[in-house]
Design an enzyme around this catalytic site. Structure first.
Site, PDB file in Angstrom:
ATOM      1  N   CYS A 253     -49.729  41.652  38.994  1.00 41.60           N
ATOM      2  CA  CYS A 253     -50.427  41.635  40.369  1.00 41.60           C
ATOM      3  C   CYS A 253     -49.426  42.591  41.387  1.00 41.60           C
ATOM      4  O   CYS A 253     -48.220  42.592  41.172  1.00 41.60           O
ATOM      5  CB  CYS A 253     -50.321  40.168  40.702  1.00 41.60           C
ATOM      6  SG  CYS A 253     -51.148  40.070  42.445  1.00 41.60           S
ATOM      7  N   LEU A 254     -50.357  43.398  42.099  1.00 36.12           N
ATOM      8  CA  LEU A 254     -49.204  44.192  42.908  1.00 36.12           C
ATOM      9  C   LEU A 254     -48.545  43.217  44.031  1.00 36.12           C
ATOM     10  O   LEU A 254     -47.699  43.762  44.570  1.00 36.12           O
ATOM     11  CB  LEU A 254     -50.442  45.181  43.535  1.00 36.12           C
ATOM     12  CG  LEU A 254     -50.821  46.308  42.628  1.00 36.12           C
ATOM     13  CD1 LEU A 254     -51.967  47.074  43.516  1.00 36.12           C
ATOM     14  CD2 LEU A 254     -49.851  47.037  42.032  1.00 36.12           C
TER      15      LEU A 254
ATOM     16  N   HIS B   9     -58.434  36.558  44.309  1.00 34.95           N
ATOM     17  CA  HIS B   9     -57.519  36.823  45.665  1.00 34.95           C
ATOM     18  C   HIS B   9     -58.274  36.367  46.861  1.00 34.95           C
ATOM     19  O   HIS B   9     -57.639  35.899  47.993  1.00 34.95           O
ATOM     20  CB  HIS B   9     -57.240  38.213  45.637  1.00 34.95           C
ATOM     21  CG  HIS B   9     -55.988  38.752  44.928  1.00 34.95           C
ATOM     22  ND1 HIS B   9     -54.866  38.195  45.226  1.00 34.95           N
ATOM     23  CD2 HIS B   9     -55.604  39.548  43.866  1.00 34.95           C
ATOM     24  CE1 HIS B   9     -53.975  38.706  44.406  1.00 34.95           C
ATOM     25  NE2 HIS B   9     -54.539  39.453  43.672  1.00 34.95           N
TER      26      HIS B   9
ATOM     27  N   GLN C 287     -54.662  41.101  50.084  1.00 29.85           N
ATOM     28  CA  GLN C 287     -53.316  41.839  49.731  1.00 29.85           C
ATOM     29  C   GLN C 287     -52.744  42.824  50.699  1.00 29.85           C
ATOM     30  O   GLN C 287     -51.422  42.865  50.709  1.00 29.85           O
ATOM     31  CB  GLN C 287     -53.381  42.245  48.197  1.00 29.85           C
ATOM     32  CG  GLN C 287     -53.628  41.426  47.116  1.00 29.85           C
ATOM     33  CD  GLN C 287     -53.842  42.324  45.898  1.00 29.85           C
ATOM     34  OE1 GLN C 287     -54.743  42.649  45.467  1.00 29.85           O
ATOM     35  NE2 GLN C 287     -52.685  42.223  44.988  1.00 29.85           N
TER      36      GLN C 287
ATOM     37  N   HIS D 129     -59.804  38.418  38.748  1.00 28.84           N
ATOM     38  CA  HIS D 129     -58.569  38.560  39.223  1.00 28.84           C
ATOM     39  C   HIS D 129     -58.810  38.933  40.874  1.00 28.84           C
ATOM     40  O   HIS D 129     -58.031  38.347  41.684  1.00 28.84           O
ATOM     41  CB  HIS D 129     -57.412  39.665  38.477  1.00 28.84           C
ATOM     42  CG  HIS D 129     -56.307  39.663  39.114  1.00 28.84           C
ATOM     43  ND1 HIS D 129     -55.105  39.428  38.653  1.00 28.84           N
ATOM     44  CD2 HIS D 129     -55.731  40.111  40.401  1.00 28.84           C
ATOM     45  CE1 HIS D 129     -53.895  39.524  39.207  1.00 28.84           C
ATOM     46  NE2 HIS D 129     -54.384  40.188  40.479  1.00 28.84           N
ATOM     47  N   GLU D 130     -59.429  39.773  41.131  1.00 33.57           N
ATOM     48  CA  GLU D 130     -59.792  40.353  42.361  1.00 33.57           C
ATOM     49  C   GLU D 130     -60.415  39.202  43.161  1.00 33.57           C
ATOM     50  O   GLU D 130     -60.118  39.093  44.557  1.00 33.57           O
ATOM     51  CB  GLU D 130     -60.368  41.676  42.555  1.00 33.57           C
ATOM     52  CG  GLU D 130     -59.369  42.864  41.782  1.00 33.57           C
ATOM     53  CD  GLU D 130     -57.885  42.758  42.284  1.00 33.57           C
ATOM     54  OE1 GLU D 130     -57.950  42.495  43.287  1.00 33.57           O
ATOM     55  OE2 GLU D 130     -57.250  43.206  41.223  1.00 33.57           O
TER      56      GLU D 130
ATOM     57  N   GLY E  28     -56.734  47.466  40.696  1.00 31.54           N
ATOM     58  CA  GLY E  28     -57.580  46.605  41.770  1.00 31.54           C
ATOM     59  C   GLY E  28     -56.611  46.264  42.733  1.00 31.54           C
ATOM     60  O   GLY E  28     -55.457  46.527  42.748  1.00 31.54           O
TER      61      GLY E  28
HETATM   62  O1  K1U Z   1     -54.989  42.610  42.053  1.00 32.45           O
HETATM   63  C1  K1U Z   1     -53.937  43.132  42.050  1.00 32.45           C
HETATM   64  O2  K1U Z   1     -52.662  42.808  42.477  1.00 32.45           O
HETATM   65  C2  K1U Z   1     -53.848  44.568  41.211  1.00 32.45           C
HETATM   66  C3  K1U Z   1     -53.510  44.446  39.618  1.00 32.45           C
HETATM   67  C4  K1U Z   1     -55.015  44.026  38.906  1.00 32.45           C
HETATM   68  C5  K1U Z   1     -54.953  43.562  37.535  1.00 32.45           C
HETATM   69  C6  K1U Z   1     -53.937  44.148  36.540  1.00 32.45           C
HETATM   70  C7  K1U Z   1     -54.056  43.397  35.283  1.00 32.45           C
HETATM   71  C8  K1U Z   1     -54.885  42.323  34.838  1.00 32.45           C
HETATM   72  C9  K1U Z   1     -55.890  41.949  35.953  1.00 32.45           C
HETATM   73  C10 K1U Z   1     -55.839  42.601  37.168  1.00 32.45           C
HETATM   74  C11 K1U Z   1     -52.998  45.618  39.140  1.00 32.45           C
HETATM   75  O3  K1U Z   1     -53.301  46.825  39.219  1.00 32.45           O
HETATM   76  S1  K1U Z   1     -51.337  45.287  38.353  1.00 32.45           S
HETATM   77  C12 K1U Z   1     -50.780  47.052  37.726  1.00 32.45           C
HETATM   78  C13 K1U Z   1     -51.469  47.252  36.473  1.00 32.45           C
HETATM   79  O4  K1U Z   1     -52.001  46.543  36.042  1.00 32.45           O
HETATM   80  C14 K1U Z   1     -51.590  48.823  36.241  1.00 32.45           C
HETATM   81  C15 K1U Z   1     -50.715  49.652  36.969  1.00 32.45           C
HETATM   82  C16 K1U Z   1     -50.981  50.956  36.380  1.00 32.45           C
HETATM   83  C17 K1U Z   1     -51.684  51.320  35.234  1.00 32.45           C
HETATM   84  C18 K1U Z   1     -52.517  50.370  34.595  1.00 32.45           C
HETATM   85  C19 K1U Z   1     -52.389  49.160  35.001  1.00 32.45           C
HETATM   86 ZN    ZN Z   2     -53.384  40.720  41.892  1.00 37.35          ZN
END
Ligand code: K1U
Ligand code: ZN
Length: 174
Positions: free
Chosen positions: A94-95, A140, A50, A136-137, A45
């Protein structure tokens, strides 16, 4: 075009983004850039704040199965219009807070209304990882990070780690 992702702490991640009035070609191009940025990260996401854009746009794709068709979603002005009483705990990441994961409890199912890139109103009930991710998104867009659900001490510790990470990255660049 891939965009740089802001790292916490950053005041742009703590703002409430204003709604979108019209879906323009520029906004559709922004959604494409966000999907490219999200897939490259990699992530499931991404929200416009972000990448430093103060508007209510999120993208996501939570398809996990190897070889399954991707399902990229771009949601303009997304809002949760119903949520289940049952709750789910998921280890979120979270990225904007790299390499930090923590359990967060949220409604297990949510119904979300949004405008799609063609300008059509859409509504769908999400569960599992999709439900966690869309909440989560949308958080943000309201300046809320998943660490805001943690105890203050843990949040402070994570914030200190991120300040150090940003300093180290700035030093590496110089
Ligand atoms: O919003 C963001 O920062 C993105 C975030 C979204 C998220 C992840 C986990 C739970 C709720 C919301 C991410 O994508 S973090 C990276 C991640 O979860 C992932 C990366 C590669 C493969 C699978 C998952
Ligand atoms: Zn996030």
């Amino acid at each position: 075009m891939k965009r740089p992702i802001l790292i916490h702490p950053d005041p742009r991640l703590k703002k409430t983004a204003p709604p979108i009035a019209d879906i323009t070609d520029d906004l559709r191009a922004l959604a494409d850039d966000m999907l490219e940025t999200m897939y490259a990260a990699p992530g499931i996401g991404l929200a416009a704040p972000q990448i430093g854009i103060d508007t209510r746009l999120i993208v996501m794709d939570c398809v996990k199965e190897e070889g399954a068709a991707p399902r990229p979603l771009a949601m303009f002005n997304p809002e949760v219009i119903a949520e289940s009483d049952t709750r789910n705990v998921y280890e979120e990441g979270c990225l904007s807070i790299p390499d930090i994961y923590a359990e967060v409890e949220r409604p297990a199912e949510v119904t979300v209304r949004w405008i799609d890139p063609s300008g059509a109103a859409r509504e769908e009930t999400f569960d599992g990882l999709w439900a966690t991710c869309v909440q989560h998104e949308i958080d943000h867009l309201d300046g809320t990070l998943f660490i805001d659900y943690l105890k203050p001490l843990k949040r402070q510790l994570i914030t200190r780690k991120m300040v150090k990470l940003k300093k180290d990255r700035a030093r590496e660049k110089a």
